[in-house]
Scaffold this motif. Structure first.
Motif, mmCIF file in Angstrom:
data_model
loop_
_atom_site.group_PDB
_atom_site.id
_atom_site.type_symbol
_atom_site.label_atom_id
_atom_site.label_comp_id
_atom_site.label_asym_id
_atom_site.label_seq_id
_atom_site.Cartn_x
_atom_site.Cartn_y
_atom_site.Cartn_z
ATOM 1 N N ALA A 385 0.838 -1.197 0.000
ATOM 2 C CA ALA A 385 0.000 0.000 0.000
ATOM 3 C C ALA A 385 0.873 1.247 0.000
ATOM 4 C CB ALA A 385 -0.919 -0.003 1.217
ATOM 5 N N GLY A 386 0.613 2.152 -0.931
ATOM 6 C CA GLY A 386 1.375 3.390 -1.008
ATOM 7 C C GLY A 386 2.682 3.276 -1.764
ATOM 8 N N LEU A 387 3.007 2.095 -2.285
ATOM 9 C CA LEU A 387 4.243 1.877 -3.040
ATOM 10 C C LEU A 387 3.923 1.646 -4.506
ATOM 11 C CD1 LEU A 387 6.543 -0.449 -0.884
ATOM 12 C CD2 LEU A 387 6.862 1.960 -1.391
ATOM 13 N N THR A 388 4.574 2.414 -5.376
ATOM 14 C CA THR A 388 4.469 2.176 -6.816
ATOM 15 C C THR A 388 5.781 1.576 -7.302
ATOM 16 O OG1 THR A 388 5.282 4.383 -7.381
ATOM 17 C CG2 THR A 388 2.903 4.157 -7.021
ATOM 18 N N ASP A 391 8.447 4.060 -7.160
ATOM 19 C CA ASP A 391 9.017 4.252 -5.826
ATOM 20 C C ASP A 391 10.066 3.186 -5.538
ATOM 21 O OD1 ASP A 391 7.391 6.423 -5.350
ATOM 22 O OD2 ASP A 391 5.799 5.221 -4.443
ATOM 23 N N ARG A 419 9.335 0.898 5.918
ATOM 24 C CA ARG A 419 8.277 1.891 5.666
ATOM 25 C C ARG A 419 6.906 1.245 5.765
ATOM 26 N NH1 ARG A 419 7.596 5.111 -0.114
ATOM 27 N NH2 ARG A 419 5.398 5.644 0.138
ATOM 28 N N GLN A 420 6.783 0.015 5.283
ATOM 29 C CA GLN A 420 5.491 -0.659 5.334
ATOM 30 C C GLN A 420 5.187 -1.173 6.740
ATOM 31 O OE1 GLN A 420 4.978 0.837 2.374
ATOM 32 N NE2 GLN A 420 3.405 -0.753 2.240
ATOM 33 N N ARG A 423 3.377 1.086 9.158
ATOM 34 C CA ARG A 423 1.922 1.245 8.994
ATOM 35 C C ARG A 423 1.152 0.409 10.019
ATOM 36 N NH1 ARG A 423 0.533 3.218 3.887
ATOM 37 N NH2 ARG A 423 -1.441 2.092 3.987
#
Length: 724
Positions: A385-388, A391, A419-420, A423
């Protein structure tokens, strides 16, 4: 059977002392329009003139009148101290206990004074009854209720809603299923328009407890009679219709006695209605009412017994819930604290005696928060989530610095997976908050027994709430810190040697920057040790690997020219022992291009080929090459694998931490905390200051229980022979 009415009178006395309408006792309710002759009928039954008389509304409060037959030799009711041994009749009011009224004129004056005291002097009404008991040698045992006359239009100072007030009062008494309705109508008006019969029909549609009395037979127009009315041909009434002749207002002014009035009534009936005289008149009305009331009491008595016993049980339970008077306050305080702590812990553990069936509470709600709310929230967090892909690619490039990547850097994986993992911290802290709120909420769900104690002692309840709230509040930072540490522990060391994660690493294709696996080299089984030694021991394999890797880049990037390819092959040849002279070949222009051709490309206007500007935002959208796609897929797969491992660990350890640092700690220390803060000698009197309304309710419940016990004793004295 004659003993039944005195029993009801005794019960009436018992319940009048507590002012309760919970028991519907059999009685006769006199109902009629204003100035229809209700008071005259009652006075004729008593044989004395004792009710207030006049025009307009005179009866403004219900009068509960008990007639008691008391012969001269009755030693039960006659007392020498009261001076009632040798008199024929006297009266006693409930509100003036101990006083005996021998003069019925004083009784009338007392009724007027008591009415004005409660209902005022403005012709208003009041639902609070006046209780009067008359003992006489000339009456039959009856219990009568004289109600205010039904009116339509307010007069004088009467309130505008006087009609509604009177109607509500009338329905309250006539709606009693154990009452007999004595509907009074006048003979000189149309019986079909009678308001009393209309109300009686509403509350008694079957007519099983309605008796009609027709007054003013002597005031009918000349040439008319009441034969059709008295025979029930106009409006039939099941219990019958009885005609009477009362004193006129002039007779009252002339002080005509009731005895003379009864003689005149008998003469009138014999003269005017000779065939109906035996079944009409005041004496026949009294006997009929006595007979109806006795039979009605006989029918109601079994249900009355059951009702009294049921109410005794209810009020006994109510008394138990209010508790007894406190003798030892310190002991009581300790008992309440212990009971509350036990109920609180039982609610959490699910062992409470009164389990809630309408909603989850206590331990069940904590379990729901752990495994439904918190668990589902973590399951809903996607590892990427939030990672493309851009990125991930940017992280890979930044991790390599100025050097082109030969392998997928582990630093990028560690950076992105941390980073994940971060969350997971917010829902974990939210879980702690929800458990804290539920622990606070459990105070309200500690069982009815504790709630009654809390209502009884509001100051103690407030103090207990404060102590529990402070205890929970002190444990909240510790629990939050532990949960934060659990996430920080996962962030502190990314264990790529984790058994579950290691299996995933082995399953991932080679982390070498190549779109295809090498055919000539056996793929290492692991990322560690063995692969590095393999390439160090075989420099030929290393060279072939570099060439193959570069070839893959050339195939994926058409901008690489043949010269670069030739450079790679030359480099490979050098590693295989190629002569230095062959290396010089790489300095020559590529095939098909001479130095002249290169010089022709440059000109004075364009002395140097300018490079495009390097984009600042590395996440700008563009199509990724197959090699970049390959690198991103490797990182994504590894992030997913490791994130699932950490999420599973957090999902397991956070509830355990909350239980240990918050729930179990509060359970284990609640009672000692309450005792430390509240169990003090100087606090007992203040904390156990009972609520005023609870004390009042206990007194009312005690009085009602005492009355019910007395009523049960009175009813138990009746033998079956008395009922038939």
């Amino acid at each position: 059977m004659e003993a039944l009415i005195p029993v009801i009178n005794k019960l009436q006395d018992v319940f009048n002392t507590v002012g309760s309408d919970a028991i519907h006792l059999p009685q006769i309710v006199v109902l009629g329009s204003q100035s229809s002759g209700k008071s005259s009928v009652i006075e004729s039954l008593v044989g004395k003139s004792f009710l207030p008389r006049g025009t307009g509304i005179v009866t403004r409060r219900p009068l509960i009148l008990q007639l008691v037959y008391c012969p001269i030799d009755d030693k039960e009711h006659r007392n020498a101290n009261d001076g009632t041994v040798d008199i024929d009749d006297w009266g006693i009011f409930l509100h003036s206990k101990g006083r005996v009224y021998r003069d019925f004129e004083e009784i009338r004056q007392e009724i007027e004074n008591e009415t004005n005291r409660i209902a005022g002097n403005n012709k208003g009404i009041c639902p609070e009854p006046i209780n009067l008991k008359i003992y006489s040698t000339k009456v039959v045992n009856l219990t009568l209720v004289d109600l205010p006359g039904i009116t339509k239009v307010p007069v004088g100072d009467q309130p505008p809603d006087i009609e509604r007030q009177i109607r509500d009062l009338v329905i309250k008494y006539t709606g009693n299923p154990n009452s007999i309705i004595l509907a009074v109508v006048t003979a000189n008006t149309d019986m079909a328009t009678s308001e009393s019969l209309s109300i009686a029909k509403d509350v008694d549609p079957d007519g099983r407890r309605t008796l009609a009395v027709v007054t003013k037979l002597d005031l009918m127009d000349a040439g008319t009679d009441a034969i059709d009315i008295l025979c029930g041909r106009v409006i039939p009434v099941k219990l019958g219709i009885i005609g009477v002749v009362n004193r006129s207002q002039q007779d009252i002014i002339n002080n005509k006695s009731i005895k003379d009035s009864l003689k005149d009534e008998a003469t009138f009936l014999q003269t005017k209605y000779p065939t109906l005289a035996a079944r009409n008149g005041t004496p026949y009305l009294a006997k009929t009412l006595n007979r109806l009331l006795m039979h009605h009491i006989r029918d109601c008595l079994p249900d009355l017994k059951t009702r009294v016993n049921l109410m005794m049980s209810q009020f006994q339970s109510l008394m138990n819930s209010y508790g007894e008077d406190i003798s030892d306050k310190s002991k009581t305080l300790l008992q309440i604290i212990t009971k509350f702590a036990s109920a609180y812990c039982s609610t959490i553990e699910g062992t409470a005696r009164n389990i809630e069936t309408t909603e989850l509470c206590g331990g069940a709600r904590i379990c729901y928060i752990f495994h439904e709310t918190f668990g589902r929230t973590l399951d809903s967090i996607h590892p990427l989530a939030g990672l493309t892909k851009m990125d991930i690619l940017t992280a890979i490039r930044n991790a390599n610095g100025p050097r082109p990547a030969l392998f997928v850097p582990e630093v990028s994986f560690e950076l992105l997976v941390k980073r994940q993992i971060r969350r997971l911290e917010e829902p974990s802290l939210r879980c702690v908050e929800l458990i804290h709120e539920e622990m606070q909420r459990i105070i309200q769900h500690c069982g009815n027994e504790v709630q009654q104690e809390m209502l009884r002692f509001p100051k103690l309840y407030d103090s207990i709430v404060d102590v529990v709230t402070q205890l929970l509040r002190r444990r909240l930072p510790t629990t939050n810190s532990m949960v934060e540490n659990l996430v920080a522990i996962e962030l502190a060391y990314i264990n790529t040697k984790h058994p579950d994660f290691y299996k995933e690493v082995v399953a991932v294709p080679s982390m070498i920057k190549s779109g295809e696996p090498l055919k000539s080299i056996t793929r290492p089984k692991s990322m560690y040790g063995k692969s590095a030694s393999t390439y160090q021991a075989h420099p030929e394999a290393q060279a072939e690997l570099n060439a193959t890797n570069f070839q893959a880049r050339s195939n994926s990037n058409p901008q690489l020219n043949d010269g670069a390819t030739t450079w790679v092959s030359t480099l490979t040849g050098m590693q295989n022992g190629t002569k230095e002279t062959d290396v010089n070949h790489v300095n020559k222009p590529p095939d098909g291009h001479s130095e002249q051709d290169l010089r022709s490309v440059l000109s004075p206007d364009k002395p140097v080929n300018l490079l495009p500007q390097v984009p600042i935002d590395g996440r700008q959208y563009r199509n990724l090459s197959s090699s970049e796609e390959h690198d991103c897929e490797i990182i994504e797969r590894l992030i997913k694998s490791y994130f699932y491992i950490v999420r599973k660990s957090i999902q397991d350890t956070v509830p355990k931490a909350v239980m240990h640092f918050l729930v179990n700690y509060v359970k284990d220390n609640l009672q000692s905390e309450l005792v430390t803060c509240l169990y003090k000698a100087d606090n007992a009197d203040q904390l156990l200051d009972e609520s005023e309304h609870i004390a009042q309710r206990r007194k009312e419940a005690a009085d009602m229980l005492k009355a019910l016990q007395r009523a049960a004793h009175i009813i138990s004295e009746i033998r079956e022979t008395h009922m038939w």
